[in-house]
Design a protein around this motif. Sequence first.
Motif, PDB file in Angstrom:
ATOM      1  N   TYR A 104       0.860  -1.181   0.000  1.00 15.51           N
ATOM      2  CA  TYR A 104       0.000   0.000   0.000  1.00 15.51           C
ATOM      3  C   TYR A 104       0.896   1.230   0.000  1.00 15.51           C
ATOM      4  O   TYR A 104       1.747   1.380   0.873  1.00 15.51           O
ATOM      5  CB  TYR A 104      -0.915  -0.018   1.227  1.00 15.51           C
ATOM      6  N   PHE A 105       0.668   2.095  -0.981  1.00 16.79           N
ATOM      7  CA  PHE A 105       1.552   3.221  -1.197  1.00 16.79           C
ATOM      8  C   PHE A 105       0.998   4.517  -0.623  1.00 16.79           C
ATOM      9  O   PHE A 105      -0.223   4.755  -0.635  1.00 16.79           O
ATOM     10  CB  PHE A 105       1.795   3.414  -2.696  1.00 16.79           C
ATOM     11  N   GLY A 106       1.918   5.358  -0.171  1.00 19.41           N
ATOM     12  CA  GLY A 106       1.568   6.717   0.177  1.00 19.41           C
ATOM     13  C   GLY A 106       1.524   7.589  -1.071  1.00 19.41           C
ATOM     14  O   GLY A 106       1.810   7.128  -2.178  1.00 19.41           O
ATOM     15  N   ALA A 107       1.172   8.855  -0.881  1.00 22.65           N
ATOM     16  CA  ALA A 107       1.040   9.782  -2.006  1.00 22.65           C
ATOM     17  C   ALA A 107       2.393  10.272  -2.523  1.00 22.65           C
ATOM     18  O   ALA A 107       2.476  10.862  -3.587  1.00 22.65           O
ATOM     19  CB  ALA A 107       0.172  10.973  -1.614  1.00 22.65           C
TER      20      ALA A 107
ATOM     21  N   ASN B  38      -2.442   8.106 -10.463  1.00 21.41           N
ATOM     22  CA  ASN B  38      -3.055   9.328 -10.988  1.00 21.41           C
ATOM     23  C   ASN B  38      -2.081  10.479 -10.842  1.00 21.41           C
ATOM     24  O   ASN B  38      -1.620  10.775  -9.737  1.00 21.41           O
ATOM     25  CB  ASN B  38      -4.345   9.656 -10.228  1.00 21.41           C
ATOM     26  N   SER B  39      -1.777  11.151 -11.956  1.00 22.94           N
ATOM     27  CA  SER B  39      -1.036  12.417 -11.971  1.00 22.94           C
ATOM     28  C   SER B  39       0.206  12.404 -11.084  1.00 22.94           C
ATOM     29  O   SER B  39       0.420  13.318 -10.292  1.00 22.94           O
ATOM     30  CB  SER B  39      -1.952  13.570 -11.530  1.00 22.94           C
ATOM     31  N   GLY B  40       1.031  11.358 -11.204  1.00 23.50           N
ATOM     32  CA  GLY B  40       2.288  11.321 -10.485  1.00 23.50           C
ATOM     33  C   GLY B  40       2.152  11.257  -8.982  1.00 23.50           C
ATOM     34  O   GLY B  40       3.053  11.690  -8.263  1.00 23.50           O
ATOM     35  N   ARG B  41       1.054  10.766  -8.494  1.00 25.59           N
ATOM     36  CA  ARG B  41       0.877  10.610  -7.047  1.00 25.59           C
ATOM     37  C   ARG B  41       1.082   9.148  -6.663  1.00 25.59           C
ATOM     38  O   ARG B  41       1.764   8.413  -7.351  1.00 25.59           O
ATOM     39  CB  ARG B  41      -0.527  11.097  -6.649  1.00 25.59           C
ATOM     40  N   ARG B  80     -14.147   4.774 -18.358  1.00 25.92           N
ATOM     41  CA  ARG B  80     -14.719   6.047 -17.924  1.00 25.92           C
ATOM     42  C   ARG B  80     -13.613   7.089 -17.884  1.00 25.92           C
ATOM     43  O   ARG B  80     -12.430   6.749 -17.790  1.00 25.92           O
ATOM     44  CB  ARG B  80     -15.327   5.900 -16.520  1.00 25.92           C
ATOM     45  N   ALA B  81     -13.979   8.347 -17.917  1.00 21.27           N
ATOM     46  CA  ALA B  81     -12.973   9.413 -17.842  1.00 21.27           C
ATOM     47  C   ALA B  81     -12.120   9.281 -16.588  1.00 21.27           C
ATOM     48  O   ALA B  81     -10.925   9.579 -16.591  1.00 21.27           O
ATOM     49  CB  ALA B  81     -13.661  10.776 -17.885  1.00 21.27           C
ATOM     50  N   ALA B  82     -12.721   8.794 -15.515  1.00 20.29           N
ATOM     51  CA  ALA B  82     -12.001   8.639 -14.245  1.00 20.29           C
ATOM     52  C   ALA B  82     -10.934   7.554 -14.312  1.00 20.29           C
ATOM     53  O   ALA B  82     -10.090   7.457 -13.412  1.00 20.29           O
ATOM     54  CB  ALA B  82     -12.983   8.320 -13.113  1.00 20.29           C
ATOM     55  N   SER B  86      -1.951   6.419 -15.186  1.00 16.90           N
ATOM     56  CA  SER B  86      -0.889   5.513 -15.641  1.00 16.90           C
ATOM     57  C   SER B  86      -1.072   4.179 -14.949  1.00 16.90           C
ATOM     58  O   SER B  86      -1.409   4.125 -13.758  1.00 16.90           O
ATOM     59  CB  SER B  86       0.486   6.094 -15.313  1.00 16.90           C
ATOM     60  N   TYR B  87      -0.863   3.114 -15.701  1.00 12.31           N
ATOM     61  CA  TYR B  87      -1.048   1.764 -15.171  1.00 12.31           C
ATOM     62  C   TYR B  87       0.288   1.022 -15.236  1.00 12.31           C
ATOM     63  O   TYR B  87       0.963   1.027 -16.264  1.00 12.31           O
ATOM     64  CB  TYR B  87      -2.127   1.019 -15.968  1.00 12.31           C
ATOM     65  N   PHE B  88       0.634   0.398 -14.122  1.00 10.22           N
ATOM     66  CA  PHE B  88       1.909  -0.302 -14.016  1.00 10.22           C
ATOM     67  C   PHE B  88       1.678  -1.758 -13.638  1.00 10.22           C
ATOM     68  O   PHE B  88       0.838  -2.050 -12.773  1.00 10.22           O
ATOM     69  CB  PHE B  88       2.787   0.321 -12.924  1.00 10.22           C
TER      70      PHE B  88
END
Lengths: 114, 113
Positions: A104-107, B38-41, B80-82, B86-88
């Motif tokens: 489980y990853f953090g942000a 999502n968006s580099g998070r 869906r748009a949501a 990126s998928y790894f």
Amino acid sequence: DAGVTQSPTHLIKTRGQQVTLRCSPKSGHDTVSWYQQALGQGPQFIFQYYEEEERQRGNFPDRFSGHQFPNYSSELNVNALLLGDSALYLCASSIRGIAKNIQYFGAGTRLSVL
Amino acid sequence: SQQGEEDPQALSIQEGENATMNCSYKTSINNLQWYRQNSGRGLVHLILIRSNEREKHSGRLRVTLDTSKKSSSLLITASRAADTASYFCATGAQGSGNTPLVFGKGTRLSVIA
């Protein structure tokens, strides 16, 4: 139930400086792993801590070091920062001995080295 | 170093279409997992498939694994748009359950509404 929390969110440092990143694992988790993700790349494993000891290490120099505390939280330290250390640093927690190995990853903490 | 590669590197589809992403890896594995970012998070775990399984479903997700070809695919149905993210794929080596995950470079999926 809080998930994995990391601090700070963003950090700007200059070359040669030192940085400490922090991670609190998900409740009930005892193992913390750190990953470095460069822009446009997948995460790369730095090291893993369990029972306050480094258990496994990826291909990272000794400038990268860590620590795990009795409450399972962890720190990642990077000394003598290089421009190439700019990346998103991700902390992941898991439960040792569980075969599924879901982490489980953090942000993440985004580190910019100028 | 990366374990393998996701294919394609980028994918753009219309909402409602299906999205298929492929992953190849190099060494023997205990399991293979797919994560979304999502968006580099932070990464969010989607699904895990064990080395002795061939197919697994979870909601709109379908994962297949071919250990003889060292490859896996992730299908997202009725996108869906949501789902834009990126998928790894990530592999865990054979051995104990806490082996480090080895990630590919990811597929960037854009779902256009």
